[in-house]
Design an enzyme around this catalytic site. Sequence first.
Site, mmCIF file in Angstrom:
data_model
loop_
_atom_site.group_PDB
_atom_site.id
_atom_site.type_symbol
_atom_site.label_atom_id
_atom_site.label_comp_id
_atom_site.label_asym_id
_atom_site.label_seq_id
_atom_site.Cartn_x
_atom_site.Cartn_y
_atom_site.Cartn_z
ATOM 1 N N GLY A 167 -5.154 -5.423 6.301
ATOM 2 C CA GLY A 167 -6.343 -4.586 6.245
ATOM 3 C C GLY A 167 -7.471 -5.029 7.153
ATOM 4 N N THR A 194 0.836 -1.214 0.000
ATOM 5 C CA THR A 194 0.000 0.000 0.000
ATOM 6 C C THR A 194 0.858 1.246 0.000
ATOM 7 O OG1 THR A 194 -1.554 -1.175 1.430
ATOM 8 C CG2 THR A 194 -1.814 1.210 1.312
ATOM 9 N N ARG A 235 -11.492 -10.349 -2.397
ATOM 10 C CA ARG A 235 -11.103 -9.817 -1.081
ATOM 11 C C ARG A 235 -10.782 -8.311 -1.197
ATOM 12 N NH1 ARG A 235 -6.497 -6.953 1.132
ATOM 13 N NH2 ARG A 235 -6.534 -7.298 3.365
ATOM 14 N N VAL A 236 -11.317 -7.548 -0.274
ATOM 15 C CA VAL A 236 -11.042 -6.114 -0.222
ATOM 16 C C VAL A 236 -10.509 -5.789 1.176
ATOM 17 C CG1 VAL A 236 -12.138 -3.834 -0.197
ATOM 18 C CG2 VAL A 236 -12.759 -5.489 -1.969
ATOM 19 N N GLY A 237 -9.477 -4.975 1.232
ATOM 20 C CA GLY A 237 -8.881 -4.626 2.528
ATOM 21 C C GLY A 237 -9.377 -3.283 3.046
ATOM 22 N N ASP A 238 -8.533 -2.648 3.837
ATOM 23 C CA ASP A 238 -8.925 -1.395 4.483
ATOM 24 C C ASP A 238 -8.770 -0.167 3.602
ATOM 25 O OD1 ASP A 238 -6.101 -1.991 4.611
ATOM 26 O OD2 ASP A 238 -5.860 -0.223 5.877
ATOM 27 N N THR A 264 -1.381 1.109 6.634
ATOM 28 C CA THR A 264 -0.851 0.081 5.746
ATOM 29 C C THR A 264 -0.756 -1.213 6.547
ATOM 30 O OG1 THR A 264 1.011 -0.535 4.320
ATOM 31 C CG2 THR A 264 1.545 0.698 6.302
ATOM 32 N N GLY A 265 -0.740 -2.327 5.826
ATOM 33 C CA GLY A 265 -0.629 -3.609 6.530
ATOM 34 C C GLY A 265 -1.905 -4.413 6.424
HETATM 35 N N1 GLY Z 1 -3.666 -2.574 3.694
HETATM 36 C C1 GLY Z 1 -4.004 -3.078 2.450
HETATM 37 C C2 GLY Z 1 -4.826 -4.261 2.460
HETATM 38 O O1 GLY Z 1 -4.976 -4.930 3.463
HETATM 39 O O2 GLY Z 1 -5.356 -4.575 1.432
#
Ligand code: GLY
Length: 337
Positions: free
Chosen positions: A250, A196, A224-227, A247-248
């Site tokens: 999510g 990210t 899959r979708v993150g933060d 970042t990291g």
């Molecule tokens: N921080 C990015 C994700 O988890 O997709």
Amino acid sequence: MERRKFLEFSSLGLSAITFSSFKSSSPIRKPIVISTWDAGIEANKTAWKILSIGGSALDAVEKGVMVTESSQNCCVGLGANPDRDGFVTLDASIMDHQFNCGSVAFLERIKHPISVARRVMEKTPHVMLVGEGAQQFAVAEGFPLESDKLSNDAKKAYENWLKKSEYNPIINIERTKGNNAFAPPKLETGEWNHDTIGMVAMDANGNLSGSCTTSGMGFKMRGRVGDSPIIGAGLFVDNEVGAATATGQGEDVIRICGSHLVVEFMRQGLNPEMACKKAVERIIKAKGVEKSKQIQVGFIAINKQGDYGGYCIQKGFNFAVCYAEEKNFLVDGKFIL
Ligand code: GLY
């Protein structure tokens, strides 16, 4: 004795309250831009070109992270690692100083998801578009549909991953497998897992904005979708207080509404570094120490004074800070575990 202790304590307490009640008299550091990881150095340079001539924080954070999205050697944008079905899917969000925000998720074959997110913010009554609909909107807005061919590095990493096809997506732990050393991981083995770039900035007018863009976890489950595209999780801006991005891993950022939480801690009077630290502590409390050792999350933040800071779960996270052409440098994130 007891009374003396009480008096000492109250006088300390009083001075602490008095101290924090007054606004700092140091000059506001602006413009300023900060962004996650070492790729942030290049991204900051572009953002700085805009900020240094009086441009808006919003333009700066969009154009800044576009640099990283364009980079074929980085794990953001179309050059990044694919999902476990072999497709690169991208998430991004952007937010300005008036609570306007836009985001896209599960977007394929578009080079600059951050610019599509900005169009969502500026041209639709919505905040978020996903998947096919987001792509349709992007194409209607004139964004070219790129090839779905993987970059050479991503192809190598994916082929390597396919050999075992183990579903164990982790991101941003800078630990080379097997030796516990914090050496940079290698892209060709799929170990390079910076996912990210998040960027927050304050312009010469004192307005804040932020952006966040990612390909998410390498070899993730399709869909899959993150933060990063979730306002309040991967990114949050409140022009009265400050701006934060994450970042990291999510999922763990979403669980605590991480970036919003950082901004709320700053509203309560914490400086950016301490606000980020408290949010990291919240993750560790929710997840437990042992499980938290398996992941990485980093937050970065700025406040209206132009103070900046970052914090992460474990060693290895860094962020780039820029407040003058010759002042664009990396800071190692402090860590808890
Ligand atoms: N921080 C990015 C994700 O988890 O997709």
